[in-house]
Design an enzyme around this catalytic site. Structure first.
Site, PDB file in Angstrom:
ATOM      1  N   ARG B 315     -61.795   8.095  -5.292  1.00  0.00           N
ATOM      2  CA  ARG B 315     -61.145   6.989  -4.578  1.00  0.00           C
ATOM      3  C   ARG B 315     -62.156   5.934  -4.153  1.00  0.00           C
ATOM      4  NH1 ARG B 315     -55.963   9.738  -1.285  1.00  0.00           N
ATOM      5  NH2 ARG B 315     -54.729   9.782  -3.203  1.00  0.00           N
ATOM      6  N   TYR B 454     -54.078   3.185  -9.639  1.00  0.00           N
ATOM      7  CA  TYR B 454     -54.438   4.589  -9.937  1.00  0.00           C
ATOM      8  C   TYR B 454     -55.285   5.231  -8.845  1.00  0.00           C
ATOM      9  CZ  TYR B 454     -58.659   2.869 -12.644  1.00  0.00           C
ATOM     10  OH  TYR B 454     -59.817   2.312 -13.085  1.00  0.00           O
ATOM     11  N   GLU B 455     -55.452   6.520  -8.959  1.00  0.00           N
ATOM     12  CA  GLU B 455     -56.176   7.302  -7.936  1.00  0.00           C
ATOM     13  C   GLU B 455     -55.469   7.208  -6.578  1.00  0.00           C
ATOM     14  OE1 GLU B 455     -58.532   8.553 -10.028  1.00  0.00           O
ATOM     15  OE2 GLU B 455     -58.615  10.104  -8.501  1.00  0.00           O
ATOM     16  N   GLY B 456     -54.131   7.147  -6.626  1.00  0.00           N
ATOM     17  CA  GLY B 456     -53.327   6.946  -5.414  1.00  0.00           C
ATOM     18  C   GLY B 456     -53.110   5.468  -5.212  1.00  0.00           C
TER      19      GLY B 456
END
Lengths: 606, 606
Positions: B315, B454-456
């Site tokens: 993140r 992406y990645e949350g």
């Protein structure tokens, strides 16, 4: 929409297919805005527009909406995927479905609606023409650019063409059989139009030989029509330097014979077309003029005046592109949010559609509220253009003209900046699928990005706002508009406590806008750089506040005709959660230029 | 950069060629930030990092910068134009220059720098690894994704792999000879990871048979390395529902023989790759596992814990992508602004480079100030990760861990939102040329857009911030961080009147942030929807304020070592003109959910 880009058709999220909504023309909203925000009944009351009462207009918009949704909207994705292609012989092939859609567009006569009946037009107000343009653009922005550029050329010919030029060109351009272009930009002359060098040498027969290279010419070459009427800015040999030495010429792709039939090919060629971020369907051409035959419009050296006629309505139309693409993207993202199941919303007992998650709601409400705010100001602007042109009272025309001068840069910049921001929110709602081209969300994000640049970058709009427009009557024009917005306060106070929050926020933000305006008036004359330094945040403040004012007006109007409902919610959300950004920009608007220039260019690079 | 997209090479603005700047690694700024903002000397003082003193590190970063600028940066445009291509046999061909660049990257050992020496790593702190990653990503984000995903897989194996698994996989992954992937998403399981259905059935030999389909797998198939080590989330037959029933498996593309050599092909296949808005060089794969052989990591049903290890550093790395792409776009737009002549600036006697126009300056200063703010928070976050992992004192580790928990969603969301906004400003500076792909500005704008997803998604980050992180020690963790930021007030007061404006703005905006935080603490527990409703604007407030605090710190640090200079200007510009937006978001952060849900989904569509 095709899933062909994903070779195996594999791996689409559940709910994806169901989310591919068609475009739904917002005719009911357009009717409301025309009536209650734009003051359309006053426009229809003008002698010119007796036939154009609101009920008739709404009928036309319904038909137009059906046409756009049925014929044009389906061409959008494939137009992007195919793009326009230049052929080795210099011709340009538009995407496969464009030709048929354009033929139907011409047959239906949609392009003719807002133009004078003496040239075959429908003689409707521009505010009606803009509504048709909105739906055309939502359906396919790249396609819609061809009629949009034609409209600019028509406006210029209407204002400055000779009778013979009008008779020769306008009927076919207004019908759409012939299309038009605007040739301004050259490699060294972008925002600085005065730097252009294309030459125009007068011939013995009164025509001119035009030579030079123009870039960024939208639909400069294409296969939708046989004829293309180029309007070209150029310099005569003895012209003064800069913008005062520019003349404007008609340079038809095919010479027009005395009987109006098409003759020989003129010496204009498409050298290349650009590979662009978006609007792939719209060919952006490099055109070379090699002693092409051109016909002077008006007289020599008034080209800039003619250009501003072309630009005037075009700037509003470009602001409208931001709104129109955002509307389509909003509709599609809402469709997806209602279908896509992911996670449990608070309190839900089973998995929820993502529309039930608060942050997704925020993205949807933000889109919807800004779109409503933009629609209000676009049609107000357009209706004021109608009033400025056709009202019998000179003072009324003059004031409307001032309002158009104020609102146009705001509509252009706020509409197009929001176009990018709102299509980004729409894309975000799709999650990972938003980044995949087949979804279509990315196309809207790519297409709309040019709107903040062309027809005068948004920085140029801001310079126009604090440069030319702010000084009108020593600032009185702006201050009167602010005072007019303040007049809503009494109505809001009388409307009951449901309107309290709106009233309070609007008052606070009007204070901020007035304070910034007074700062600009005080400092701008002595220190133009200080005003220019804050011009973009100042312009954004205007957009935010005008939007809040118009949403509040809409909520009041709705309360007058029905139970307070959706428009009150939108106005409250906007006033409470979006509008306060205006005061957050006050410091930047009024900071002056010092800190912007405190680092020299080498320090910026270190 | 090639001009081949414009067939005739015609019509390029003057100054265009000169503006094609190469990437210049910002090593001096990295060194300053590591020392004065991230507290790197405290990291280097940890027993683990005796060899990693700042001077050594700066030398490494200079070498890394040279490598990235020389070897990787030139692959960026061509990587976008070619894209990765799936072949009929299911293999994937990356853009032509990637293979050679990757081989050199592995030979130079850049990927190994931040990993333990027992597996061949350089044993440097993560804050140093991140600086290498920044420069790699600025050089080519699509290329950099391959090492980034590998890093996530390495982190997971370091934390949960068995000794045998570590010995078998880590040395080759750390060297970069083998690459790694993270397989989370399935069509019905995106943000809701718990909805995944890929099955894992235990076999007699202790391995598992993995079957299912994964989507959005970055570098899921490619030709840069012989071996790909997939980390796959799946469910065993008797696993609990939701996130508590997920296990994590190693599924190598090629089975690994006992002696470590590569054996047979495993049953994992690339069905298709996506056609995306950006990062065309990076293949995004649909992978099908058909009873593929997998090896359990740790024990069954702890897959989410392992996933969070992978995600933790990922993140921050994704936030860093926003910064890194913005840095490259900024450098290029500044180069263009210095070369492009257009119009006369106020007071100029001849035509000016556009860098002299105030609104262009605003766009440049806005980019530069935000980039500086982001860089401060990214490296502070990374250094706190090093402290959280390696500090001998438990309380220090615990507090650092809290700070990492707070800063990570802020770095991820603010970095990536600004990534889109700043690359848009960079593009805008080019005017019409920004919309033309050959310029490269559009590529940055397209590439970086995925980082907010992406990645949350950034909405998930905001939910994490007000859901998980805000509640740590009943809110004390957040309030202590705010108090820590307030401690700068005394230093600012003592630093002289040049700092007065910064001090005043920072104080006001810290008040707004504290007020929002207390509102969240008061309302969030009883009404989680109210906190979620304001989570995104609240998260943005955090980003704005932390950025202002760190720029002020940087200005003070610079004043301590030299004449107050560039950093004071940046801090003053940011505090005066950007930071006030935080209080403009307070109302939205604390409005609650009512207006977001006042329209039902049908009303949203009308």
């Amino acid at each position: 929409m095709s899933s062909g880009t994903n070779a195996a058709g594999a791996g689409r999220p559940r709910g994806y297919a169901g989310a591919m909504t068609d475009y739904r023309p917002p005719v009911a909203d357009l009717a409301f805005v025309l009536e209650h925000i734009a003051g359309y009944r006053d426009v229809a009351a003008l002698p010119e527009f007796e036939h154009a009462d609101l009920e008739t207009v709404v009928g036309i918009l319904e038909d137009a909406g059906d046409f756009m949704a049925g014929v044009v909207a389906p061409t959008n994705r494939i137009g992007d995927a195919e793009g326009s292609q230049r052929q080795p012989d210099g011709s340009v092939r538009t995407p496969a479905p464009f030709k048929d859609a354009y033929r139907k567009y011409v047959e239906a006569g949609w392009g003719a609606v807002p133009f004078p009946d003496e040239f075959g037009g429908g003689n409707f107000p521009w505010s009606v023409g803009l509504a048709i343009q909105e739906m055309l653009t939502s359906s396919n922005m790249a396609f819609a650019l061809c009629p949009l550029l034609t409209q600019g050329a028509i406006d210029a010919l209407l204002a400055y063409g000779s009778d013979d030029q009008k008779q020769r060109y306008l009927p076919k351009m207004i019908s759409g059989e012939w299309t038009g272009t605007m040739n301004l930009t050259e490699p060294q002359a972008g925002s600085d139009v005065g730097a252009l060098t294309t030459r125009a040498v007068k011939r013995d027969d009164g025509s001119y030989a035009i030579s030079g290279q123009k870039i960024f010419i939208t639909y400069g070459e294409h296969d939708l029509s046989e004829q293309i009427v180029h309007l070209v800015l150029a310099r005569t040999p003895d012209a003064p330097a800069g913008t005062r030495g520019i003349s404007c010429f008609i340079v038809p792709k095919l010479l027009v014979n005395e009987d109006g039939s098409l003759g020989e090919r003129n010496a204009v060629n498409c050298l290349s077309i650009e590979h662009k971020l978006g609007i792939h369907g719209s060919p952006t051409c490099v055109l070379e003029y090699d002693e092409a035959t051109g016909y002077l419009i008006g007289e020599e050296n008034i080209g800039m005046r003619i250009m501003f006629v072309m630009m005037n309505s075009a700037r509003l139309s470009v602001g409208m592109q931001g709104l129109a693409v955002a509307e389509r993207a909003y509709q599609e993202s809402l469709g997806y949010a209602r279908e896509r199941i992911q996670g449990k919303a608070i309190g839900a007992t089973s998995d929820s559609p993502i529309v039930d998650h608060p942050d997704v709601r925020r993205m949807l409400m933000t889109q919807k509220a800004y779109i409503a705010a933009l629609r209000g100001m676009m049609y107000l602007n357009a209706a004021q253009m109608d009033v400025a042109q056709f009202h019998p009272d000179e003072a009324t025309r003059a004031r409307a003209s001032e309002v158009v001068g104020l609102l146009t840069p705001i509509c252009k910049s706020f509409g197009t900046d929001l176009g990018s921001e709102l299509t980004s929110l729409a894309l975000q709602i799709y999650g990972g699928m938003g980044f995949i081209e087949e979804t279509g969300a990315a196309q809207h994000y790519r297409d709309v990005r040019i709107t903040a640049i062309y027809e005068g970058t948004n920085g140029i709009q801001a310079a126009d706002l604090v440069g030319r427009k702010l000084g009108v009557r020593g600032g009185a024009s702006f201050l009167e508009f602010i005072a007019q917005m303040r007049e809503l306060d009494g109505e809001l106070a009388a409307a009951g406590e449901g309107f309290d929050g709106i009233r309070s926020s609007l008052g606070t933000q009007l204070d901020a806008l007035e304070s910034a305006t007074k700062w600009m008036l005080k400092n701008g004359a002595a220190d133009p750089n200080a005003a220019l330094a804050g011009s973009s945040p100042y312009q954004r403040m205007w957009g935010l506040v005008v939007g809040g004012w118009l949403l509040a007006k809409a909520a009041l109007a709705e309360a007058g005709i029905a139970e307070p409902g959706d428009r009150l919610v939108l106005a409250r959300f906007y006033a409470g959660q979006l509008l306060p950004q205006a005061s957050g920009l006050l410091a930047a608007a009024t900071a002056g230029a010092e800190d912007l220039f405190a680092l020299d260019a080498d320090a910026l690079a270190s």
